[in-house]
Design an enzyme around this catalytic site. Sequence first.
Site, short mmCIF file in Angstrom:
data_model
loop_
_atom_site.label_atom_id
_atom_site.label_comp_id
_atom_site.label_asym_id
_atom_site.label_seq_id
_atom_site.Cartn_x
_atom_site.Cartn_y
_atom_site.Cartn_z
N HIS A 1 -4.17 1.24 10.35
CA HIS A 1 -4.89 2.09 10.78
C HIS A 1 -6.45 2.23 9.98
CE1 HIS A 1 -4.77 6.65 9.32
NE2 HIS A 1 -4.31 5.74 8.32
N ASP B 1 0.22 -1.77 -4.72
CA ASP B 1 -0.98 -0.95 -4.42
C ASP B 1 -1.84 -1.57 -5.64
OD1 ASP B 1 -2.70 1.18 -3.52
OD2 ASP B 1 -0.43 2.29 -2.78
N GLY C 1 0.75 -1.14 -0.37
CA GLY C 1 0.55 -0.25 0.18
C GLY C 1 0.97 1.32 -0.16
N GLY C 2 1.76 1.01 -0.40
CA GLY C 2 3.14 2.38 -0.47
C GLY C 2 2.95 3.59 -1.43
N ASP D 1 -3.93 -6.77 -4.53
CA ASP D 1 -4.56 -6.89 -3.07
C ASP D 1 -4.09 -7.16 -2.28
OD1 ASP D 1 -6.33 -6.98 -2.13
OD2 ASP D 1 -7.76 -7.63 -3.01
C1 LIG Z 1 -4.32 5.75 4.14
S1 LIG Z 1 -3.19 5.60 2.48
C2 LIG Z 1 -1.35 5.30 2.87
C3 LIG Z 1 -0.48 5.02 1.38
C4 LIG Z 1 1.03 5.38 1.38
N1 LIG Z 1 1.62 3.99 2.79
C5 LIG Z 1 1.15 6.67 2.79
O1 LIG Z 1 1.47 6.50 4.44
O2 LIG Z 1 1.33 7.83 2.49
C6 LIG Z 1 -3.92 3.52 1.95
C7 LIG Z 1 -2.66 3.13 0.73
O3 LIG Z 1 -3.88 0.97 0.72
C8 LIG Z 1 -4.40 1.02 -0.62
N2 LIG Z 1 -5.34 0.51 -0.90
C9 LIG Z 1 -6.00 0.20 -0.35
N3 LIG Z 1 -7.17 -1.17 0.04
C10 LIG Z 1 -6.13 -2.15 -0.62
C11 LIG Z 1 -5.97 -3.16 -1.21
N4 LIG Z 1 -7.05 -3.73 -1.28
N5 LIG Z 1 -4.98 -3.91 -1.70
C12 LIG Z 1 -3.78 -2.90 -1.55
N6 LIG Z 1 -3.72 -1.55 -1.76
C13 LIG Z 1 -4.95 -1.37 -0.93
C14 LIG Z 1 -4.56 2.80 -1.25
O4 LIG Z 1 -4.88 2.33 -2.52
C15 LIG Z 1 -3.69 3.08 -0.41
O5 LIG Z 1 -2.59 4.25 -1.45
#
Ligand SMILES: C[S@@+](CC[C@H](N)C(=O)[O-])C[C@H]1O[C@@H](n2cnc3c(N)ncnc32)[C@H](O)[C@@H]1O
Length: 401
Positions: free
Chosen positions: A309, A269, A243-244, A289
Amino acid sequence: MPSRRAEELIALLDNIEVSDYKGDSSSHGDRVLIAEAARRLLARLETPFERAWRLSWINGNVHAAIQIILDLGIWEGWYSSKRREISVLELHALAREPCDLNLLRRLLRLLTVEHVIQELGEDRYGATAFSDALGQKEESVAQTILSGTHHGLDSSRNLPRFLSRTGYAEPLDPKNTSYMDLTPDRLGMFERCRADSGCQASFIGFMRGLAAYKLDWTEIYDTKILMRDFDAYGEEALLVDIGGAHAVDLERLLRRYPDLPSGKLILQDTPDVIAMATVSEKIQVMGCDFFTPQPVKGARAYFMHAILHDWDDADASRILNNVAAAMTKEYSKLLLYESVLVSKGATMYQTVADVSIMHLISAAERTEGRWRELLQAAGFRVCKIWCHPSSLESVIEAELI
Ligand SMILES: C[S@@+](CC[C@H](N)C(=O)[O-])C[C@H]1O[C@@H](n2cnc3c(N)ncnc32)[C@H](O)[C@@H]1O
């Protein structure tokens, strides 16, 4: 006329230069602490009426004015022109769509009193660092304004109505959020981001800005621990950023170890977010995912920044289980860069993030005890919680039990 005492104080405050507090992480800390003291000062100086007026009328109007000028492309045109001084007529000529000159004049006038732009004379304005940043449409400052429009503002404004309907129950159901009331098809925030590229871009742009603003996690966590047992020329990856999004955290690690071979740092991501990412050549990108099995096995570390979180314990456990299944026992590390909520003296970042995720996605920040419970239930042992006095968040280092 101000009194002599007031004049002295005004001069003292006006002479504080931000450049005195730029530089290393300790002066970043100074700047933030001084800004907090200025907010405390304002809270003492403002009457209750002035405060209510600012919160309810000034902030909303200023945000709207900035957004309208962004929509018209005027910030971008002004920034590209490289002009430090400009007239209202010249700004009007930069609008990408027809707009009334006097409408623009009224909005600009509002923005001068909030120091978004400088008033240099009648109908003459000066650029500021903020107006310059607004002029870079794809960058995080402009995208943060847009993310407020797409996500934060309407959802928080709807929260009182939402809570009165739900009997003031703490919002804990991710399938029923204040945010979902905003669209007829009741999309959740991540679903709406996937459905609408503008909403996704503003959310990721905001997250990129926030991640860059936060302290570099490699200054909090001792990354030598990872390097000690890592064979850079072996098969395994060094770190997978799950989720980077924008890869700010991976780029920081790469800056620390620029000689790492390609493919040792992996950005994961959702495929649409990965498609938007611009990263160094050495970073491998992967659309996946996190609710499905982790495809990268046996990495030295799996890193998640502001991911868990967003999810309640049931979903966070599903994510953790997928990571755990890919980890090599007694070798792989789990690193969570997250808020550790304190029961007294919570910071502005912690409280704003906590209430934001409450109305956006019915989530909540966790205390140290809650983090430990969650990790232990998923089969992890917390090795250490790494903190830094200037950091908004902590790095929780854990291993498989
Ligand atoms: C709050 S953001 C955090 C992004 C980054 N890690 C940061 O701290 O700035 C949450 C991230 O989770 C990703 N995300 C949400 N659902 C996801 C999934 N099912 N699989 C992978 N990534 C996912 C979103 O696209 C987003 O980039």
